[in-house]
Design a protein around this motif. Sequence first.
Motif, mmCIF file in Angstrom:
data_model
loop_
_atom_site.group_PDB
_atom_site.id
_atom_site.type_symbol
_atom_site.label_atom_id
_atom_site.label_comp_id
_atom_site.label_asym_id
_atom_site.label_seq_id
_atom_site.Cartn_x
_atom_site.Cartn_y
_atom_site.Cartn_z
ATOM 1 N N GLN A 1 5.150 20.450 6.256
ATOM 2 C CA GLN A 1 5.375 19.096 6.465
ATOM 3 C C GLN A 1 4.286 17.785 7.450
ATOM 4 O OE1 GLN A 1 8.090 19.283 10.456
ATOM 5 N NE2 GLN A 1 8.566 17.016 10.497
ATOM 6 N N MET A 2 4.714 17.133 6.287
ATOM 7 C CA MET A 2 3.739 16.033 6.972
ATOM 8 C C MET A 2 4.014 14.632 7.794
ATOM 9 S SD MET A 2 2.070 16.643 4.077
ATOM 10 C CE MET A 2 1.006 15.276 3.752
ATOM 11 N N GLY A 3 2.539 13.891 8.332
ATOM 12 C CA GLY A 3 2.908 13.793 9.412
ATOM 13 C C GLY A 3 4.233 12.218 9.775
ATOM 14 N N ALA B 1 -16.680 -5.878 6.530
ATOM 15 C CA ALA B 1 -14.940 -5.642 6.992
ATOM 16 C C ALA B 1 -14.387 -6.114 7.283
ATOM 17 C CB ALA B 1 -14.693 -4.500 6.273
ATOM 18 N N GLU B 2 -12.997 -6.939 7.467
ATOM 19 C CA GLU B 2 -12.726 -7.713 8.517
ATOM 20 C C GLU B 2 -11.035 -6.304 8.843
ATOM 21 O OE1 GLU B 2 -12.623 -11.916 8.914
ATOM 22 O OE2 GLU B 2 -12.894 -11.697 7.369
ATOM 23 N N VAL B 3 -10.667 -5.535 7.555
ATOM 24 C CA VAL B 3 -9.357 -4.614 6.755
ATOM 25 C C VAL B 3 -9.978 -3.219 6.687
ATOM 26 C CG1 VAL B 3 -7.147 -4.744 6.191
ATOM 27 C CG2 VAL B 3 -8.121 -6.850 6.812
ATOM 28 N N PHE B 4 -9.644 -2.650 7.115
ATOM 29 C CA PHE B 4 -9.299 -1.416 6.369
ATOM 30 C C PHE B 4 -8.024 -0.621 6.183
ATOM 31 C CE2 PHE B 4 -12.824 -0.522 10.862
ATOM 32 C CZ PHE B 4 -13.931 -1.172 10.326
ATOM 33 N N LEU B 5 -8.145 -0.716 4.656
ATOM 34 C CA LEU B 5 -7.413 0.586 4.093
ATOM 35 C C LEU B 5 -7.196 2.212 3.987
ATOM 36 C CD1 LEU B 5 -7.202 -2.934 1.193
ATOM 37 C CD2 LEU B 5 -5.723 -2.692 3.449
ATOM 38 N N VAL B 6 -6.782 2.550 4.658
ATOM 39 C CA VAL B 6 -6.090 3.965 4.317
ATOM 40 C C VAL B 6 -5.423 4.880 3.995
ATOM 41 C CG1 VAL B 6 -7.149 5.874 6.162
ATOM 42 C CG2 VAL B 6 -7.752 3.901 6.434
ATOM 43 N N PRO B 7 -5.057 4.435 3.373
ATOM 44 C CA PRO B 7 -3.564 5.968 2.290
ATOM 45 C C PRO B 7 -4.528 7.524 3.175
ATOM 46 C CG PRO B 7 -5.231 5.622 0.823
ATOM 47 C CD PRO B 7 -5.733 4.497 2.136
ATOM 48 N N ALA B 8 -3.445 8.035 3.161
ATOM 49 C CA ALA B 8 -3.245 9.412 3.598
ATOM 50 C C ALA B 8 -2.676 10.473 3.376
ATOM 51 C CB ALA B 8 -3.635 9.370 5.248
ATOM 52 N N ALA B 9 -2.185 11.632 2.546
ATOM 53 C CA ALA B 9 -1.191 12.444 3.415
ATOM 54 C C ALA B 9 -2.193 14.001 4.546
ATOM 55 C CB ALA B 9 -1.283 13.378 2.081
ATOM 56 N N TRP B 10 -1.783 13.004 5.914
ATOM 57 C CA TRP B 10 -2.020 14.234 7.249
ATOM 58 C C TRP B 10 -0.621 14.545 7.264
ATOM 59 C CZ3 TRP B 10 -6.418 11.764 9.242
ATOM 60 C CH2 TRP B 10 -7.222 12.316 10.450
ATOM 61 N N PRO B 11 -0.868 15.279 7.960
ATOM 62 C CA PRO B 11 -0.075 16.823 8.312
ATOM 63 C C PRO B 11 0.272 16.369 9.520
ATOM 64 C CG PRO B 11 -1.367 17.590 8.435
ATOM 65 C CD PRO B 11 -2.173 16.421 8.049
ATOM 66 N N MET B 12 1.724 16.602 9.630
ATOM 67 C CA MET B 12 2.164 16.788 10.814
ATOM 68 C C MET B 12 2.098 17.532 12.324
ATOM 69 S SD MET B 12 4.865 15.586 12.495
ATOM 70 C CE MET B 12 6.554 14.713 11.970
ATOM 71 N N ALA B 13 1.033 18.829 11.867
ATOM 72 C CA ALA B 13 0.415 19.296 12.991
ATOM 73 C C ALA B 13 0.063 18.896 13.833
ATOM 74 C CB ALA B 13 -0.122 21.071 12.355
ATOM 75 N N ARG B 14 -1.211 17.783 12.887
ATOM 76 C CA ARG B 14 -2.246 16.768 13.450
ATOM 77 C C ARG B 14 -2.195 15.601 13.920
ATOM 78 N NH1 ARG B 14 -4.135 20.706 10.089
ATOM 79 N NH2 ARG B 14 -4.438 19.783 8.677
ATOM 80 N N ILE C 1 0.700 -1.493 0.051
ATOM 81 C CA ILE C 1 0.256 0.115 -0.125
ATOM 82 C C ILE C 1 0.950 1.176 0.398
ATOM 83 C CG2 ILE C 1 -0.528 -0.166 2.480
ATOM 84 C CD1 ILE C 1 -2.958 1.142 2.452
ATOM 85 N N LEU C 2 0.515 2.165 -0.776
ATOM 86 C CA LEU C 2 1.296 3.662 -0.833
ATOM 87 C C LEU C 2 -0.006 4.916 -0.241
ATOM 88 C CD1 LEU C 2 1.937 2.260 -4.723
ATOM 89 C CD2 LEU C 2 3.515 3.761 -2.617
ATOM 90 N N PRO C 3 0.911 6.160 0.188
ATOM 91 C CA PRO C 3 -0.183 6.896 0.409
ATOM 92 C C PRO C 3 -0.848 7.736 -0.635
ATOM 93 C CG PRO C 3 2.041 7.284 0.934
ATOM 94 C CD PRO C 3 2.086 6.315 -0.410
ATOM 95 N N GLU C 4 -1.384 8.417 0.355
ATOM 96 C CA GLU C 4 -3.007 9.521 -0.710
ATOM 97 C C GLU C 4 -2.198 10.202 -1.677
ATOM 98 O OE1 GLU C 4 -6.924 12.328 -0.026
ATOM 99 O OE2 GLU C 4 -4.952 12.160 1.522
ATOM 100 N N LEU C 5 -2.353 10.351 -2.549
ATOM 101 C CA LEU C 5 -1.605 11.544 -3.997
ATOM 102 C C LEU C 5 0.038 11.721 -3.315
ATOM 103 C CD1 LEU C 5 -4.513 14.381 -2.578
ATOM 104 C CD2 LEU C 5 -4.513 12.392 -5.102
ATOM 105 N N TRP C 6 0.290 11.031 -3.907
ATOM 106 C CA TRP C 6 1.589 10.657 -3.417
ATOM 107 C C TRP C 6 2.533 11.189 -4.959
ATOM 108 C CZ3 TRP C 6 3.990 7.764 -7.379
ATOM 109 C CH2 TRP C 6 3.784 6.850 -7.977
#
Length: 263
Positions: free
Chosen positions: A214-216, A169-182, A37-42
């Motif tokens: 800055q990404m988290g 569902a037994e598994v959640f797959l969650v790619p993200a671009a979540w910032p360091m601030a949160r 799995i890769l991140p969101e919008l890389w």
Amino acid sequence: MRVAVIQLAYADGEPLPERRDRAAHLVRQQAGHDLVILPELWGPTGFDYRLWEAAAESVDGPTVAAMAAVAREIGAMVHIGSIIETLPQPGAEGKSLANTSVVVGADGAVAAVYRKIHRFGFAAGEPALLEAGSDLVTVDLPGGHRAALSTCYDLRFPELYRRQLDAGAEVFLVPAAWPMARVEHWCTLGRARAIENQCVLIACNTAGTHGGYQMGGASQVVSAQGVVLAEAGPDEEVLSVDIDVDEVSAWRRDFPVLADRRL
């Protein structure tokens, strides 16, 4: 099931074709895993909205094609993260772009397409530029277990994950671009979604700095019991985790909290 979580780092100066090649190389290095799995919008970046229209592509465009080729090469299912998709036709709000996650199977064929339901930006950013998705999307993983797809900001909306649970569902797959601030929110919300639904959570975030953010990092794999099986630091990193998804049904049987739902 052996899972590789690629916490890709990037900065503004790296051209998209070079980043695509680098991401494909990282996926290729995960031969022997069942799921990558890769991140969101890389590719188009998570926060530099000015780049999105120029970087938009279709589901059969160059990013999905590159990842599908590598998936076939290594014989693994690959969640490519997400792209800015040029929609076949404008959506209900008249917009022609979406934040679209794509999963390809070990044969390289598209196995699932999910368009992000909850758009981040409080009327700017994603809501201003992108159509919202509306479909609940699941995909069968290697071994036959069912995973549900969501993206980044979706993690703040627990009702979505209840619906995914009810869809098997037994598994959640969650790619993200979540910032360091949160980033503490990212960690806590992911663990909460795993615990309250007794599901495995595989959450892949972005590292690096782009668009002034800055990404988290802090990608994580959390068991259905809420145990953090692996967690990344703030920089580019690959997590390799062996997951026994059969433990989900065993935990639900031994601690049947879901049977006590009233609402």
